[in-house]
Design an enzyme around this catalytic site. Sequence first.
Site, PDB file in Angstrom:
ATOM      1  N   TRP A 224       0.810  -0.998  -0.043  1.00  0.00           N
ATOM      2  CA  TRP A 224      -0.017   0.028   0.075  1.00  0.00           C
ATOM      3  C   TRP A 224       0.811   1.253  -0.143  1.00  0.00           C
ATOM      4  O   TRP A 224       0.687   2.114  -0.713  1.00  0.00           O
ATOM      5  CB  TRP A 224      -0.837   0.092   1.131  1.00  0.00           C
ATOM      6  CG  TRP A 224      -1.763   1.115   1.376  1.00  0.00           C
ATOM      7  CD1 TRP A 224      -3.114   1.207   0.949  1.00  0.00           C
ATOM      8  CD2 TRP A 224      -1.643   2.383   1.953  1.00  0.00           C
ATOM      9  NE1 TRP A 224      -3.444   2.663   1.102  1.00  0.00           N
ATOM     10  CE2 TRP A 224      -2.441   3.247   2.011  1.00  0.00           C
ATOM     11  CE3 TRP A 224      -0.387   3.141   2.543  1.00  0.00           C
ATOM     12  CZ2 TRP A 224      -2.686   4.434   2.558  1.00  0.00           C
ATOM     13  CZ3 TRP A 224      -0.568   4.104   3.188  1.00  0.00           C
ATOM     14  CH2 TRP A 224      -1.581   4.962   3.122  1.00  0.00           C
ATOM     15  N   ALA A 243      -6.120  -2.326  -1.930  1.00  0.00           N
ATOM     16  CA  ALA A 243      -6.177  -2.496  -0.451  1.00  0.00           C
ATOM     17  C   ALA A 243      -6.530  -1.432   0.363  1.00  0.00           C
ATOM     18  O   ALA A 243      -6.726  -1.194   1.448  1.00  0.00           O
ATOM     19  CB  ALA A 243      -4.804  -3.200   0.043  1.00  0.00           C
ATOM     20  N   ASP A 244      -6.615  -0.261  -0.411  1.00  0.00           N
ATOM     21  CA  ASP A 244      -6.786   1.204   0.125  1.00  0.00           C
ATOM     22  C   ASP A 244      -8.287   1.144   0.709  1.00  0.00           C
ATOM     23  O   ASP A 244      -9.258   0.964  -0.068  1.00  0.00           O
ATOM     24  CB  ASP A 244      -6.526   2.265  -0.567  1.00  0.00           C
ATOM     25  CG  ASP A 244      -6.669   3.563   0.073  1.00  0.00           C
ATOM     26  OD1 ASP A 244      -5.633   4.320   0.485  1.00  0.00           O
ATOM     27  OD2 ASP A 244      -7.622   4.233  -0.218  1.00  0.00           O
ATOM     28  N   ILE A 245      -8.681   1.304   2.026  1.00  0.00           N
ATOM     29  CA  ILE A 245     -10.224   1.424   2.430  1.00  0.00           C
ATOM     30  C   ILE A 245     -10.709   2.631   2.064  1.00  0.00           C
ATOM     31  O   ILE A 245     -11.978   2.238   1.648  1.00  0.00           O
ATOM     32  CB  ILE A 245     -10.017   1.636   3.862  1.00  0.00           C
ATOM     33  CG1 ILE A 245      -9.282   0.365   4.694  1.00  0.00           C
ATOM     34  CG2 ILE A 245     -11.340   1.674   4.662  1.00  0.00           C
ATOM     35  CD1 ILE A 245      -9.306   0.247   6.383  1.00  0.00           C
ATOM     36  N   LEU A 247     -10.415   3.998  -0.942  1.00  0.00           N
ATOM     37  CA  LEU A 247     -10.440   3.664  -2.399  1.00  0.00           C
ATOM     38  C   LEU A 247     -11.818   2.230  -2.559  1.00  0.00           C
ATOM     39  O   LEU A 247     -12.909   2.478  -3.377  1.00  0.00           O
ATOM     40  CB  LEU A 247      -9.602   3.061  -2.919  1.00  0.00           C
ATOM     41  CG  LEU A 247      -9.441   2.897  -4.635  1.00  0.00           C
ATOM     42  CD1 LEU A 247     -10.037   3.980  -5.415  1.00  0.00           C
ATOM     43  CD2 LEU A 247      -8.203   2.431  -5.120  1.00  0.00           C
TER      44      LEU A 247
END
Length: 296
Positions: A224, A243-245, A247
């Site tokens: 990330w 994996a970015d919350i 996004l």
Amino acid sequence: MWNVTIKAAPPYDFDRVLERLSLDPLNKVDVHKRTVLVPLYSEKEEPFVAAVKAIGSKENPVFEISGEQDEQKERAIHELTRIFQWKNSLKTIQDHFLQTNLAPLFQEHEGTPLVLDFHPYACLMKCIIHQQLNLSFAYQLTTAFVQTFGFKVDNVWFYPKPETVSKLNYEDLRALKFSMRKAEYVIDTSRLIAEGALPIQAFHEWSDDDIMKKLVQVRGIGPWTVQNFLLFGLGRPNLFPAADIGLQNAIKHYFQLEKKPTKEEMENYSREWAPYLSYAAFYLWRSIEKRRGEAK
């Protein structure tokens, strides 16, 4: 004193750039005067400040850039062109996305460039500090870090140099509310850079894969962090931090899903966005940043 006028290819919405830059309390932005003061370094690593002022429009983007010392002019032009991506054709990217499932989003945010962080080292430090934190506290920590160990030139903040951070003790950052692990990651990474074991100034010549392989070997840096560094530090166009919350939440909202998308769902949605995945990610982030602003 020097002054140069530069044109960018339309569409280019500098007012949206200033709006986003103003989210970071370290940036010296005047939205009403349409200006930002940018901390830069000469080729000899001497700090100086350049001013950028928009004097055109989204349809006719023109910028006036200025500084104090004549010998800094060419370096400033080069760095500001890189940071603000003035040579990139946003029309090409816009035309691509108008044929995809993100067409309404790109119509709404037409001409919004993917502006880079001012320095690769500052970007990497910010990425490490922001890991797994809400945005408000992340900015709080970053501001404390810079204002405690960085320095000012012409009233503009510069991040501390890696050589400065490498000499700190972990407790120096713990006093600023850093967790012990985050203090270790910031200082240990800075030591590697200061010692030359992590040549981030040369990363612009490396491939995405080679940078990923190098950085994930560093304790505290995962995929990330590397993807965000590639995107906002180096301006690589085809990065998608799945994996970015934030996004994931943006995709959930945009496609009106009942729950956050799975990795497979994100891959399916993003299949038609290449080779500009970075812009898809950026515009999706912007969509939830705008919603937060409207909610205030």
